[in-house]
Every structure is written in C-alpha cells, then in structure tokens.
Design a protein around this motif. Structure first.
Motif, PDB file in Angstrom:
ATOM      1  N   GLU A  15       0.628   4.173  -2.710  1.00 35.58           N
ATOM      2  CA  GLU A  15       0.386   5.561  -2.310  1.00 35.58           C
ATOM      3  C   GLU A  15       1.442   6.491  -2.891  1.00 35.58           C
ATOM      4  OE1 GLU A  15      -0.051   5.807   1.948  1.00 35.58           O
ATOM      5  OE2 GLU A  15      -1.654   4.313   1.927  1.00 35.58           O
ATOM      6  N   HIS A  16       2.709   6.079  -2.853  1.00 37.85           N
ATOM      7  CA  HIS A  16       3.789   6.883  -3.442  1.00 37.85           C
ATOM      8  C   HIS A  16       3.564   7.102  -4.942  1.00 37.85           C
ATOM      9  CE1 HIS A  16       6.161   6.510   0.224  1.00 37.85           C
ATOM     10  NE2 HIS A  16       6.991   7.403  -0.292  1.00 37.85           N
TER      11      HIS A  16
ATOM     12  N   GLU B 254       0.828  -1.204   0.000  1.00 33.22           N
ATOM     13  CA  GLU B 254       0.000   0.000   0.000  1.00 33.22           C
ATOM     14  C   GLU B 254       0.865   1.257   0.000  1.00 33.22           C
ATOM     15  OE1 GLU B 254      -0.976  -2.818   1.517  1.00 33.22           O
ATOM     16  OE2 GLU B 254      -2.713  -3.061   0.218  1.00 33.22           O
ATOM     17  N   GLY B 255       2.002   1.214   0.710  1.00 29.47           N
ATOM     18  CA  GLY B 255       2.910   2.367   0.725  1.00 29.47           C
ATOM     19  C   GLY B 255       3.443   2.677  -0.654  1.00 29.47           C
TER      20      GLY B 255
ATOM     21  N   GLY C 184       0.643   7.211  -6.305  1.00 29.87           N
ATOM     22  CA  GLY C 184      -0.640   7.874  -6.508  1.00 29.87           C
ATOM     23  C   GLY C 184      -1.704   6.941  -7.062  1.00 29.87           C
ATOM     24  N   TRP C 185      -1.510   5.640  -6.838  1.00 27.82           N
ATOM     25  CA  TRP C 185      -2.438   4.633  -7.324  1.00 27.82           C
ATOM     26  C   TRP C 185      -3.406   4.250  -6.215  1.00 27.82           C
ATOM     27  CZ3 TRP C 185       1.357   0.716 -10.074  1.00 27.82           C
ATOM     28  CH2 TRP C 185       2.005   1.370 -11.127  1.00 27.82           C
ATOM     29  N   SER C 186      -4.538   3.698  -6.596  1.00 29.99           N
ATOM     30  CA  SER C 186      -5.547   3.256  -5.642  1.00 29.99           C
ATOM     31  C   SER C 186      -4.947   2.211  -4.706  1.00 29.99           C
ATOM     32  CB  SER C 186      -6.731   2.655  -6.400  1.00 29.99           C
ATOM     33  OG  SER C 186      -7.657   2.115  -5.496  1.00 29.99           O
ATOM     34  N   ALA C 187      -5.118   2.445  -3.394  1.00 33.16           N
ATOM     35  CA  ALA C 187      -4.524   1.537  -2.412  1.00 33.16           C
ATOM     36  C   ALA C 187      -5.489   1.276  -1.262  1.00 33.16           C
ATOM     37  CB  ALA C 187      -3.214   2.134  -1.888  1.00 33.16           C
ATOM     38  N   GLU C 188      -6.735   0.992  -1.584  1.00 41.87           N
ATOM     39  CA  GLU C 188      -7.707   0.718  -0.536  1.00 41.87           C
ATOM     40  C   GLU C 188      -7.366  -0.611   0.137  1.00 41.87           C
ATOM     41  OE1 GLU C 188     -11.817   1.195  -1.659  1.00 41.87           O
ATOM     42  OE2 GLU C 188     -11.206   2.542  -3.290  1.00 41.87           O
TER      43      GLU C 188
END
Length: 103
Positions: A6-7, A2-3, A9-13
């Motif tokens: 997030e870096h 997920e990190g 800028g992609w979906s990381a639900e």
C-alpha cells in the motif's frame, strides 16, 4: 506485506497477492530475516521497493518500444531472465565498493 504494498501504491488485495509466487517468496524471506533478528519492517523495505520500481519502469519502456507483440513477448522474457542476474551483479559490486569506502 500488504502495508508495504500500500505504501508503494502497488496492488495489495488480501489473499490474491498470496497467489503470486514472488509475493510468497518475499513473505518467506522477510519472515526468515525477522526470525534471525534483522529489522525488516515497512521502514526498512520501503527504500528497496521504491528502487525496485525504477527498473520495472525501464523494462516496460524497453518492451513497449518493440514493434510487434511477438518481439514484446521475447523482450519481456529476455529482460526477466537476463537482467535479473545483471541487477544482482550490480548490487553485489556496489556492496563491494561501499565496503571498500567504509572499511
């Protein structure tokens, strides 16, 4: 993972991304690399993720150029099936060239 997402800028639900087979494959592959002692954290993966985003944009640009929805679907399938081996081949050829330069 997920990190990393997030870096980028992609979906990381949390949880939802694990439903994606490519996400699971990424997690499994990274875990195997870590078990073998290869560095595979955000710092190492971020350049690959950034590079992977570029062909995604190119693919979708080509798909959008198709005039009908049916042609867009066909293009999406063709680009997924046929460009993946093209990209892998180009990467391997680049490795060979870089190896020749270095060694």
């Amino acid at each position: 993972m997920e990190g990393l997402l997030e870096h980028l800028g992609w979906s990381a639900e949390p949880g939802l991304s694990m439903l994606n087979p490519d996400h699971r494959r990424l997690v499994d592959s990274v875990a195997a690399l870590v078990r073998l002692g290869y560095p595979c954290d955000i710092e190492q993966l971020l350049p690959y993720g950034r590079l992977a985003a570029r062909p995604a944009v190119t693919d979708l640009d080509m798909i959008e150029e198709r005039p009908t929805q049916a042609e867009q679907i066909e293009a999406a399938v063709a680009l997924t099936v046929l460009y993946e081996p093209v990209l892998l081949s180009l990467r391997r050829m680049a490795h060979a060239e870089e190896s020749d330069r270095r060694f």
